[in-house]
Design a protein around this motif. Structure first.
Motif, short mmCIF file in Angstrom:
data_model
loop_
_atom_site.label_atom_id
_atom_site.label_comp_id
_atom_site.label_asym_id
_atom_site.label_seq_id
_atom_site.Cartn_x
_atom_site.Cartn_y
_atom_site.Cartn_z
N ASN A 134 58.28 38.08 33.34
CA ASN A 134 59.14 39.09 33.92
C ASN A 134 58.72 40.46 33.39
O ASN A 134 59.07 40.82 32.25
N PRO A 135 57.97 41.23 34.18
CA PRO A 135 57.48 42.51 33.68
C PRO A 135 58.58 43.55 33.50
O PRO A 135 58.41 44.52 32.76
N ASN A 136 59.71 43.35 34.15
CA ASN A 136 60.80 44.31 34.04
C ASN A 136 61.40 44.34 32.64
O ASN A 136 61.92 45.37 32.20
N LEU A 137 61.36 43.22 31.94
CA LEU A 137 61.85 43.13 30.57
C LEU A 137 60.73 42.85 29.58
O LEU A 137 61.00 42.63 28.39
N ASN A 138 59.49 42.83 30.06
CA ASN A 138 58.33 42.49 29.23
C ASN A 138 58.56 41.16 28.52
O ASN A 138 58.32 41.01 27.33
N GLU A 139 59.02 40.16 29.29
CA GLU A 139 59.28 38.84 28.73
C GLU A 139 58.27 37.83 29.29
O GLU A 139 58.21 37.61 30.50
N MET A 140 57.51 37.25 28.39
CA MET A 140 56.54 36.23 28.75
C MET A 140 57.01 34.89 28.19
O MET A 140 56.99 34.65 26.99
#
Length: 282
Positions: A134-140
């Motif tokens: 999720n690039p919106n929260l920088n969560e990988m």
């Protein structure tokens, strides 16, 4: 480096590139078209992302195959997305990358930051690893079978909340919800009638990742495809949760229904679905 770890590293790399690209162009004008159902939209970014991911993988592993939402099954000479697919179709030890280049396209096209890129890597018919980015929260979110699930490198676990009235649940509806397939409307009412807190995000991959890290206690939906769940279902399992179909059988990404929970509420969700649908859906 173990070969599966190499696959996982590459999956994270290409998912991040695709997600960051999608985010960077989201503010500019998107070309939006529809598929067979006018509610099922697609943008030029979906196809671009999937092709870019495939190209990057082929550059390193030219014998690998693909199954994706936009470009279909690379093992199908007709070039169409021919469901159902079969585990290990290309032979024992074959490697298939299962890709959703933008999961939550409707959200993406409307500027709603609830979408992701998700990739599962299947070896000989078994999903061995995968990512949800999720690039919106920088969560990988990453997962490797037998080695746990992680968020930005930190191990995650499902929720330990046992009181369903203090839990949070999530579901999704198929694009033909107006036709009420599997009595999804009655099912939804059944959950609300129990006093459960239910959300609907619009991205099955994020729903599963959020169950895996404890943000939700459970998720259910019908009408899904392998690219929606290949990585996320493994994350829930590796984080200590339980994943089945509506009929209670062990989850198979090539079938259509899913219940994914922290295990503490699984039987309750199964019972509500069974009571309201009066049907065994796989």
């Amino acid at each position: 480096m173990h070969i599966i770890e190499d696959y996982l590293s590459l999956a994270a790399e290409v998912a991040r590139e695709a997600g960051d690209y999608a985010k960077s162009v989201q503010v500019s004008e998107l070309t939006i078209t529809t598929k067979t159902n006018e509610m099922d939209i697609v943008t030029q970014v979906d196809s671009r992302n999937e092709q870019t991911i495939r190209d990057s993988v082929i550059a390193r592993y030219p014998d690998h195959t693909f199954l994706g939402e936009e470009l279909g099954n690379s093992e199908d000479s007709s070039g169409t997305n021919s469901l159902p697919f079969h585990k290990g179709k290309a032979g024992e030890g074959s490697v298939r990358w299962i890709i959703d280049p933008v999961d939550g396209t409707v959200n993406y096209a409307h500027g709603l930051p609830l979408w992701c890129v998700t990739i599962g890597v299947e070896v000989g018919g078994i999903v061995e690893c995968g990512v949800v980015y999720n690039p919106n929260l920088n969560e990988m979110f990453t997962v490797r079978r037998g080695h746990g699930a992680f968020l930005n490198g930190k191990r995650i676990q499902v929720s330990k909340q046992s009181n369903y009235k203090q839990g949070l649940f999530v579901t999704g509806f198929p694009y033909n919800v107006h036709e009420n397939p599997g009595k999804v409307i009655e099912q939804f009412v059944g959950f609300l009638s129990r006093g459960m807190l239910v959300r609907r995000l619009g991205s099955a991959a994020l729903d599963l990742a959020y169950v895996a890290c404890g943000r939700f206690e459970g998720f259910w939906e019908i009408g899904l495809s392998p690219w929606d769940t290949s990585a996320g279902q493994l994350m829930v399992r590796e984080a200590g949760g339980r994943v089945t179909h509506y009929d209670g059988t062990d989850y198979d990404i090539y079938k259509k229904s899913i219940i994914a929970t922290n295990d503490l509420h699984h039987d309750m969700i199964f019972d509500i679905i069974s009571e309201t649908s009066k049907a065994s859906l796989q």
